[in-house]
Motif scaffolding. Structure first.
Motif, mmCIF file in Angstrom:
data_model
loop_
_atom_site.group_PDB
_atom_site.id
_atom_site.type_symbol
_atom_site.label_atom_id
_atom_site.label_comp_id
_atom_site.label_asym_id
_atom_site.label_seq_id
_atom_site.Cartn_x
_atom_site.Cartn_y
_atom_site.Cartn_z
ATOM 1 N N ASP A 18 0.950 -1.227 -0.075
ATOM 2 C CA ASP A 18 -0.061 0.018 0.268
ATOM 3 C C ASP A 18 0.884 1.058 -0.032
ATOM 4 O OD1 ASP A 18 -2.160 1.562 -0.108
ATOM 5 O OD2 ASP A 18 -2.339 1.622 2.373
ATOM 6 N N GLY A 19 0.692 2.024 -0.944
ATOM 7 C CA GLY A 19 1.314 3.208 -1.104
ATOM 8 C C GLY A 19 2.802 3.291 -1.620
ATOM 9 N N ALA A 20 3.144 1.995 -1.918
ATOM 10 C CA ALA A 20 4.790 1.785 -2.515
ATOM 11 C C ALA A 20 4.797 1.603 -3.999
ATOM 12 C CB ALA A 20 5.282 0.475 -1.795
ATOM 13 N N ASN A 21 3.593 1.841 -4.717
ATOM 14 C CA ASN A 21 3.633 1.837 -6.054
ATOM 15 C C ASN A 21 4.362 0.453 -6.678
ATOM 16 O OD1 ASN A 21 2.119 4.257 -6.561
ATOM 17 N ND2 ASN A 21 4.114 5.355 -6.094
ATOM 18 N N ALA A 22 4.016 -0.568 -6.074
ATOM 19 C CA ALA A 22 4.500 -1.694 -6.633
ATOM 20 C C ALA A 22 4.261 -2.200 -7.905
ATOM 21 C CB ALA A 22 4.005 -2.934 -5.447
ATOM 22 N N THR A 23 5.293 -2.841 -8.691
ATOM 23 C CA THR A 23 5.087 -3.351 -10.076
ATOM 24 C C THR A 23 4.306 -4.716 -9.946
ATOM 25 O OG1 THR A 23 6.864 -4.598 -9.929
ATOM 26 C CG2 THR A 23 7.302 -1.988 -10.501
ATOM 27 N N ALA A 24 3.626 -4.978 -11.254
ATOM 28 C CA ALA A 24 3.108 -6.169 -11.285
ATOM 29 C C ALA A 24 3.851 -7.459 -11.045
ATOM 30 C CB ALA A 24 2.599 -6.446 -12.874
ATOM 31 N N GLU A 25 5.166 -7.415 -11.219
ATOM 32 C CA GLU A 25 6.137 -8.405 -10.826
ATOM 33 C C GLU A 25 6.406 -8.409 -9.497
ATOM 34 O OE1 GLU A 25 6.629 -6.214 -13.082
ATOM 35 O OE2 GLU A 25 6.715 -7.031 -15.084
ATOM 36 N N GLN A 26 6.374 -7.344 -8.680
ATOM 37 C CA GLN A 26 6.544 -7.448 -7.079
ATOM 38 C C GLN A 26 5.156 -8.139 -6.729
ATOM 39 O OE1 GLN A 26 7.299 -3.253 -6.740
ATOM 40 N NE2 GLN A 26 9.201 -3.830 -5.723
ATOM 41 N N LEU A 27 3.970 -7.679 -7.088
ATOM 42 C CA LEU A 27 2.914 -8.283 -6.693
ATOM 43 C C LEU A 27 2.807 -9.753 -6.886
ATOM 44 C CD1 LEU A 27 0.311 -5.582 -7.835
ATOM 45 C CD2 LEU A 27 1.083 -6.037 -5.375
ATOM 46 N N GLN A 28 3.373 -10.294 -8.161
ATOM 47 C CA GLN A 28 3.013 -11.792 -8.487
ATOM 48 C C GLN A 28 4.109 -12.406 -7.487
ATOM 49 O OE1 GLN A 28 0.822 -12.670 -10.185
ATOM 50 N NE2 GLN A 28 1.144 -14.615 -11.100
ATOM 51 N N GLN A 29 5.288 -11.766 -7.313
ATOM 52 C CA GLN A 29 6.345 -12.642 -6.432
ATOM 53 C C GLN A 29 5.822 -12.599 -5.044
ATOM 54 O OE1 GLN A 29 8.886 -13.866 -7.260
ATOM 55 N NE2 GLN A 29 9.686 -14.550 -5.472
ATOM 56 N N PHE A 30 5.064 -11.739 -4.519
ATOM 57 C CA PHE A 30 4.468 -11.490 -3.072
ATOM 58 C C PHE A 30 3.475 -12.993 -3.111
ATOM 59 C CE2 PHE A 30 1.368 -10.696 0.049
ATOM 60 C CZ PHE A 30 1.942 -10.259 0.944
ATOM 61 N N ARG A 31 2.615 -12.756 -4.109
ATOM 62 C CA ARG A 31 1.671 -13.901 -4.120
ATOM 63 C C ARG A 31 2.286 -15.234 -4.149
ATOM 64 N NH1 ARG A 31 -0.622 -10.232 -8.184
ATOM 65 N NH2 ARG A 31 -2.235 -9.072 -7.131
ATOM 66 N N LEU A 32 3.274 -15.311 -4.735
ATOM 67 C CA LEU A 32 3.986 -16.821 -5.063
ATOM 68 C C LEU A 32 4.579 -17.069 -3.830
ATOM 69 C CD1 LEU A 32 4.913 -18.868 -7.065
ATOM 70 C CD2 LEU A 32 6.883 -17.656 -7.647
ATOM 71 N N GLU A 33 5.211 -16.203 -3.046
ATOM 72 C CA GLU A 33 5.975 -16.416 -1.833
ATOM 73 C C GLU A 33 4.948 -16.737 -0.750
ATOM 74 O OE1 GLU A 33 8.349 -13.162 -0.992
ATOM 75 O OE2 GLU A 33 10.049 -13.531 -2.376
ATOM 76 N N ASN A 34 3.671 -16.292 -0.708
ATOM 77 C CA ASN A 34 2.848 -16.502 0.563
ATOM 78 C C ASN A 34 1.768 -17.634 -0.017
ATOM 79 O OD1 ASN A 34 3.277 -14.343 2.578
ATOM 80 N ND2 ASN A 34 3.783 -13.236 0.529
ATOM 81 N N GLY A 35 1.914 -18.174 -1.131
ATOM 82 C CA GLY A 35 1.207 -19.437 -1.404
ATOM 83 C C GLY A 35 -0.172 -18.821 -2.096
#
Length: 319
Positions: A43-60
């Motif tokens: 939130d508020g960090a202007n994450a890229t699509a790759e960062q969001l996808q990496q987060f979802r992958l790491e957290n299952g």
């Protein structure tokens, strides 16, 4: 005692699928909620699509739902409620800090409700159809219709703002000052307790009236036993069996009502933390809080079932 132990074990075994069902319900609701944990984490960090996808992958979060549920239950069984995507702290730590206050508020409200209901219910039954009974019935009817948050607003306006007898918000730990703790929780606990006390009063009155009309009461009175002995030793004990079944549901109401009351009085318990987690989109915290409250509700009803068995000899003979 052996009967009570057998019933307790059977109830515990029956609770396992119930708890799994509750956890499954909470899990599914949170997975289909319009909140993306990845977006909340950045939130508020202007994450890229790759960062969001990496987060979802790491957290299952990209795993199939059945596999996510199995992992979730496995971690819960180990006491792991997950990690907050906002504060990056374990949810279990937040629960261990907030839960004691909610338990204190609920228990204090329960004590106030029980004492009030016993006094009013027994008085109403003993003075049946006379003016004390009529007054109590009108008062309890109004109490049943009054929601806890409305009662809280009236009490704050009258006793806190108007009279200055209690604080309008804040919490004092009993370790720091017992008087300050009682002062800070009195208005929230009374706000929770009054609607519950009104409902229990009506149940106790009805149960007492039924017992007072039974033959054994007339026989005891005809035998010269003092009314205090008849009511205290026999009638009251038998009359409280039915209200016990209602008590478990009312404790659940107290736990649920604490969510709103804690927010109104700025108490750092489960309720205020849950509202903040919903506002922040912190799904891990919301899951942890809801499941903790649900488990508490189930355990309270288990205790009530055991008390009901102990208080009712006829059930022990059939168990």
């Amino acid at each position: 005692m052996a009967v009570v132990v057998r019933m307790l074990l059977s109830r515990i075994l029956a609770l396992i699928p119930l708890l799994l069902g509750v956890i499954l319900f909470v899990f599914i609701v949170m997975r289909f909620a319009p909140v993306d944990p990845a977006l909340a984490a950045f939130d508020g960090a202007n994450a890229t699509a790759e960062q969001l996808q990496q987060f979802r992958l790491e957290n299952g979060l990209l795993d199939p739902l059945p596999l996510q549920y199995v992992h979730f239950v496995w971690h819960l069984a180990q006491g792991d409620f997950g990690t907050s995507v906002i504060t990056k702290q374990p949810v279990g730590e937040t629960i261990s800090t907030a839960l004691p206050l909610t338990v204190q508020l609920t228990l204090l409200g329960l004590v106030i409700a029980l004492v009030t209901a016993l006094v009013l219910g027994v008085t109403s039954a003993l003075f049946r159809d006379r003016w004390p009974d009529k007054v109590i019935r009108v008062v309890t009817l109004a109490g049943v219709a009054a929601p806890a948050f409305w009662v809280a607003l009236l009490l704050v306006q009258w006793l806190a703002v108007g009279q200055g007898l209690f604080p309008t918000s804040g919490y004092v730990s009993p370790a720091d000052s017992f008087g300050g703790w009682l002062n800070s929780l009195t208005l929230p606990a009374v706000s929770l307790a009054l609607p519950v006390a009104a409902q229990l009063t009506r149940v106790i009155r009805t149960s007492m009236v039924e017992e007072l009309d039974k033959d054994y009461v007339r026989t005891a009175r005809g035998g010269g036993l003092p009314p205090v002995v008849v009511v205290g030793r026999n009638v009251l004990r038998n009359a409280l069996v039915t209200p016990l079944t209602v008590l478990g549901l009312r404790v659940g109401y107290l736990l649920g009502g604490a969510v709103v009351i804690e927010t109104m009085f700025a108490l750092p318990g489960m309720g205020q933390n849950m509202i903040q987690a919903v506002t922040d989109g912190d799904t891990a915290k919301v899951q942890g809080f809801v499941i903790t409250i649900a488990i508490g509700f189930v355990l309270v009803n288990l205790v009530v079932d055991v008390l009901y068995l102990i208080a009712n000899p006829r059930l022990r003979s059939h168990a």
